[in-house]
Write a protein that holds these residues in place. Structure first.
Motif, PDB file in Angstrom:
ATOM      1  N   ALA A   1      88.797  61.806 116.292  1.00 51.46           N
ATOM      2  CA  ALA A   1      88.419  63.217 116.290  1.00 51.46           C
ATOM      3  C   ALA A   1      88.547  63.821 114.895  1.00 51.46           C
ATOM      4  CB  ALA A   1      89.286  63.986 117.290  1.00 51.46           C
ATOM      5  N   ALA A   2      89.596  63.426 114.159  1.00 58.76           N
ATOM      6  CA  ALA A   2      89.762  63.928 112.790  1.00 58.76           C
ATOM      7  C   ALA A   2      88.571  63.505 111.929  1.00 58.76           C
ATOM      8  CB  ALA A   2      91.064  63.404 112.195  1.00 58.76           C
ATOM      9  N   ARG A   3      88.160  62.238 112.062  1.00 56.99           N
ATOM     10  CA  ARG A   3      87.020  61.751 111.280  1.00 56.99           C
ATOM     11  C   ARG A   3      85.743  62.472 111.681  1.00 56.99           C
ATOM     12  NH1 ARG A   3      82.762  58.343 111.471  1.00 56.99           N
ATOM     13  NH2 ARG A   3      82.269  57.153 109.554  1.00 56.99           N
ATOM     14  N   MET A   4      85.547  62.700 112.972  1.00 55.91           N
ATOM     15  CA  MET A   4      84.355  63.402 113.432  1.00 55.91           C
ATOM     16  C   MET A   4      84.285  64.803 112.840  1.00 55.91           C
ATOM     17  SD  MET A   4      83.258  64.373 117.337  1.00 55.91           S
ATOM     18  CE  MET A   4      84.609  65.566 117.445  1.00 55.91           C
ATOM     19  N   ASN A   5      85.424  65.505 112.845  1.00 62.17           N
ATOM     20  CA  ASN A   5      85.447  66.847 112.274  1.00 62.17           C
ATOM     21  C   ASN A   5      85.273  66.820 110.763  1.00 62.17           C
ATOM     22  OD1 ASN A   5      86.100  69.078 114.357  1.00 62.17           O
ATOM     23  ND2 ASN A   5      87.434  67.402 114.969  1.00 62.17           N
ATOM     24  N   ALA A   6      85.902  65.833 110.095  1.00 62.55           N
ATOM     25  CA  ALA A   6      85.754  65.721 108.642  1.00 62.55           C
ATOM     26  C   ALA A   6      84.296  65.461 108.271  1.00 62.55           C
ATOM     27  CB  ALA A   6      86.648  64.603 108.108  1.00 62.55           C
ATOM     28  N   LYS A   7      83.626  64.620 109.048  1.00 57.36           N
ATOM     29  CA  LYS A   7      82.220  64.323 108.775  1.00 57.36           C
ATOM     30  C   LYS A   7      81.360  65.561 108.949  1.00 57.36           C
ATOM     31  CE  LYS A   7      78.538  61.069 110.054  1.00 57.36           C
ATOM     32  NZ  LYS A   7      78.167  59.930 110.947  1.00 57.36           N
ATOM     33  N   ALA A   8      81.701  66.378 109.935  1.00 53.38           N
ATOM     34  CA  ALA A   8      80.925  67.589 110.206  1.00 53.38           C
ATOM     35  C   ALA A   8      81.084  68.643 109.120  1.00 53.38           C
ATOM     36  CB  ALA A   8      81.321  68.166 111.565  1.00 53.38           C
ATOM     37  N   VAL A   9      82.196  68.578 108.374  1.00 56.16           N
ATOM     38  CA  VAL A   9      82.454  69.605 107.344  1.00 56.16           C
ATOM     39  C   VAL A   9      82.538  68.963 105.960  1.00 56.16           C
ATOM     40  CG1 VAL A   9      83.579  71.188 108.943  1.00 56.16           C
ATOM     41  CG2 VAL A   9      84.970  69.482 107.748  1.00 56.16           C
ATOM     42  N   ARG A  10      81.780  67.886 105.732  1.00 60.51           N
ATOM     43  CA  ARG A  10      81.840  67.167 104.452  1.00 60.51           C
ATOM     44  C   ARG A  10      81.643  68.097 103.257  1.00 60.51           C
ATOM     45  NH1 ARG A  10      80.717  61.623 103.984  1.00 60.51           N
ATOM     46  NH2 ARG A  10      80.820  62.027 101.732  1.00 60.51           N
ATOM     47  N   ASN A  11      80.790  69.098 103.396  1.00 60.43           N
ATOM     48  CA  ASN A  11      80.514  69.997 102.272  1.00 60.43           C
ATOM     49  C   ASN A  11      81.662  70.958 101.991  1.00 60.43           C
ATOM     50  OD1 ASN A  11      77.971  68.891 101.868  1.00 60.43           O
ATOM     51  ND2 ASN A  11      76.956  70.376 103.214  1.00 60.43           N
ATOM     52  N   ALA A  12      82.621  71.050 102.919  1.00 62.97           N
ATOM     53  CA  ALA A  12      83.726  72.000 102.750  1.00 62.97           C
ATOM     54  C   ALA A  12      85.031  71.321 102.361  1.00 62.97           C
ATOM     55  CB  ALA A  12      83.923  72.810 104.045  1.00 62.97           C
ATOM     56  N   ILE A  13      85.041  69.980 102.305  1.00 66.38           N
ATOM     57  CA  ILE A  13      86.245  69.245 101.919  1.00 66.38           C
ATOM     58  C   ILE A  13      85.927  68.385 100.699  1.00 66.38           C
ATOM     59  CG2 ILE A  13      87.212  69.212 104.245  1.00 66.38           C
ATOM     60  CD1 ILE A  13      86.222  66.336 104.546  1.00 66.38           C
ATOM     61  N   SER A  14      86.952  67.925 100.027  1.00 66.14           N
ATOM     62  CA  SER A  14      86.748  67.078  98.848  1.00 66.14           C
ATOM     63  C   SER A  14      86.449  65.644  99.262  1.00 66.14           C
ATOM     64  CB  SER A  14      87.996  67.113  97.965  1.00 66.14           C
ATOM     65  OG  SER A  14      89.088  66.494  98.628  1.00 66.14           O
ATOM     66  N   ALA A  15      85.892  64.882  98.319  1.00 73.64           N
ATOM     67  CA  ALA A  15      85.625  63.465  98.582  1.00 73.64           C
ATOM     68  C   ALA A  15      86.912  62.713  98.868  1.00 73.64           C
ATOM     69  CB  ALA A  15      84.905  62.849  97.370  1.00 73.64           C
ATOM     70  N   GLU A  16      88.000  63.124  98.195  1.00 71.86           N
ATOM     71  CA  GLU A  16      89.294  62.457  98.405  1.00 71.86           C
ATOM     72  C   GLU A  16      89.794  62.630  99.832  1.00 71.86           C
ATOM     73  OE1 GLU A  16      88.518  64.334  95.885  1.00 71.86           O
ATOM     74  OE2 GLU A  16      89.223  63.494  93.986  1.00 71.86           O
ATOM     75  N   VAL A  17      89.593  63.808 100.401  1.00 73.87           N
ATOM     76  CA  VAL A  17      90.027  64.052 101.787  1.00 73.87           C
ATOM     77  C   VAL A  17      89.202  63.208 102.743  1.00 73.87           C
ATOM     78  CG1 VAL A  17      90.206  65.777 103.617  1.00 73.87           C
ATOM     79  CG2 VAL A  17      90.857  66.376 101.275  1.00 73.87           C
ATOM     80  N   TRP A  18      87.892  63.191 102.547  1.00 68.86           N
ATOM     81  CA  TRP A  18      87.033  62.370 103.405  1.00 68.86           C
ATOM     82  C   TRP A  18      87.434  60.905 103.347  1.00 68.86           C
ATOM     83  CZ3 TRP A  18      84.164  61.554 107.355  1.00 68.86           C
ATOM     84  CH2 TRP A  18      83.347  60.424 107.419  1.00 68.86           C
ATOM     85  N   GLU A  19      87.676  60.395 102.148  1.00 73.40           N
ATOM     86  CA  GLU A  19      88.050  58.991 101.998  1.00 73.40           C
ATOM     87  C   GLU A  19      89.379  58.690 102.678  1.00 73.40           C
ATOM     88  OE1 GLU A  19      88.039  58.444  97.818  1.00 73.40           O
ATOM     89  OE2 GLU A  19      85.837  58.471  97.640  1.00 73.40           O
ATOM     90  N   ALA A  20      90.330  59.612 102.580  1.00 74.26           N
ATOM     91  CA  ALA A  20      91.634  59.392 103.210  1.00 74.26           C
ATOM     92  C   ALA A  20      91.493  59.284 104.725  1.00 74.26           C
ATOM     93  CB  ALA A  20      92.596  60.525 102.846  1.00 74.26           C
ATOM     94  N   VAL A  21      90.691  60.163 105.320  1.00 80.32           N
ATOM     95  CA  VAL A  21      90.509  60.155 106.777  1.00 80.32           C
ATOM     96  C   VAL A  21      89.689  58.936 107.196  1.00 80.32           C
ATOM     97  CG1 VAL A  21      89.498  61.384 108.737  1.00 80.32           C
ATOM     98  CG2 VAL A  21      90.718  62.657 106.957  1.00 80.32           C
ATOM     99  N   ASN A  22      88.608  58.668 106.489  1.00 81.49           N
ATOM    100  CA  ASN A  22      87.732  57.555 106.844  1.00 81.49           C
ATOM    101  C   ASN A  22      88.445  56.212 106.687  1.00 81.49           C
ATOM    102  OD1 ASN A  22      85.075  56.717 107.693  1.00 81.49           O
ATOM    103  ND2 ASN A  22      84.734  55.967 105.619  1.00 81.49           N
ATOM    104  N   ASP A  23      89.204  56.056 105.598  1.00 84.73           N
ATOM    105  CA  ASP A  23      89.934  54.809 105.378  1.00 84.73           C
ATOM    106  C   ASP A  23      91.027  54.610 106.425  1.00 84.73           C
ATOM    107  OD1 ASP A  23      88.321  54.405 103.208  1.00 84.73           O
ATOM    108  OD2 ASP A  23      89.865  54.834 101.696  1.00 84.73           O
ATOM    109  N   THR A  24      91.667  55.711 106.839  1.00 85.78           N
ATOM    110  CA  THR A  24      92.704  55.606 107.867  1.00 85.78           C
ATOM    111  C   THR A  24      92.117  55.077 109.168  1.00 85.78           C
ATOM    112  OG1 THR A  24      93.995  57.417 106.915  1.00 85.78           O
ATOM    113  CG2 THR A  24      94.394  56.897 109.233  1.00 85.78           C
TER     114      THR A  24
END
Length: 326
Positions: free
Chosen positions: A91-114
């Protein structure tokens, strides 16, 4: 900010924190399970973890049959449990993907890699030793994600909505972790205040990463009153309920526009914070710790739902977010 973006950020913060919470509850059960117990109460630790986690409706077995294997599986791997670790990171990854433009690349990578690394971990057997290592990994990944959020995102509304979700979830989580102790049955009522009671409170502190903090702040042996003061009332603790509500109040005040519903919500959070600051340990025990925590969990989740409504987004994907302990 669009309400759907605010919603995605809010739940991104909640799900990362909820992932950590599942790990902390399992760690509490693992630690309590290692203490000496009478045979008649040998499963009460794991029953208490299911109750405190709010997963009684999704647990696939009878509560009295709960043990380390069944509870670990339900809180780690079970996709039918919306508060399991695998459900939270998905669910965290789904939400992060939906708001990619509002978060940094580092945050996306941390969630996706986890998420990717989690599936590798889930292929391993979770015996007692591996379970401890896995729970440490989960908490480390949660800390990494929040570190990336704090270190790489602008100090704007996007960050505030993530933080708002995190603090609402942490308030709920700390209350549930404390309530584990209520559901763990002592072998004998005369043991309250005795050696086993002491050891159980120590394990709750350790699961909350607060044992060292207790030693620094209190010149006393670990007891119920001291633990309650630290994890409910002491604003020096990053996990206390008063700290969480103070952060919620500050964030809501910053986010509130001229809309009366948002201003009223911010004022309500401020009033709740001041009420907590005026609360004494004796007041909590006079009410009854379990009853006090249950009321807090209900009120906090009502406030979270009010925040969702005030800022224009709906309820969580996880239907048991507001489920209280019994």
């Amino acid at each position: 900010m669009l309400s759907r973006t605010a919603e995605g950020l809010f739940w991104l913060g909640r799900y990362i924190e909820r992932m950590e919470t599942a790990a902390r509850l399992l760690d509490a059960g693992r630690r309590l399970d290692s203490l000496p117990r009478e045979e008649s109460s040998r499963h009460s630790e794991w029953t208490s973890i299911i109750i405190a986690s709010g997963a009684t409706n999704t647990f696939p077995a009878a509560l009295e049959d709960a043990d380390v294997e069944s509870v670990s599986d339900h809180l780690i791997r079970d996709a039918n449990n919306p508060s399991s670790i695998i459900s939270c990171i998905e669910a965290a990854r789904m939400n992060a993907k939906a708001v990619r433009n509002a978060i940094s690349a580092e945050v996306w990578e941390a969630v996706n890699d986890t998420r990717a690394e989690l599936h590798i971990h889930l292929k391993k057997e979770t015996d007692q030793e591996n379970l401890s290592d896995f729970l440490d990994w989960v908490r480390a990944r949660g800390g990494l994600a929040f570190g990336k959020i704090g270190n790489s995102m602008l100090r704007d509304d996007s960050l505030l909505f993530i933080e708002l979700g995190k603090w609402f979830e942490r308030a709920d989580a700390t209350a549930r972790l404390l309530d584990v102790k209520y559901h763990v049955l002592l072998p004998n009522a005369t043991d309250v205040g005795g050696g086993l009671d002491y050891l159980q409170w120590v394990q709750v502190l350790r699961a909350a990463n607060s044992a060292v903090a207790f030693r620094h702040l209190y010149s006393r042996i670990v007891d119920a009153q001291g633990v309650v003061d630290l994890l409910i009332l002491n604003e020096a603790s990053p996990r206390s309920l008063t700290t969480a509500m103070s952060e919620i109040s500050t964030i809501l005040s910053k986010l509130a526009s001229d809309l009366p519903v948002q201003q009223q919500l911010a004022q309500s959070a401020m009033n709740t914070t001041e009420k907590l600051r005026a609360t004494k340990v004796d007041d909590i025990f006079e009410t009854g710790l379990h009853d006090w925590l249950t009321n807090f969990i209900v009120d906090t989740n009502k406030m979270a739902q009010a925040a969702s409504s005030a800022f224009g987004f709906g309820v969580d994907l996880a239907q048991n977010a507001g489920e209280t302990t019994q």
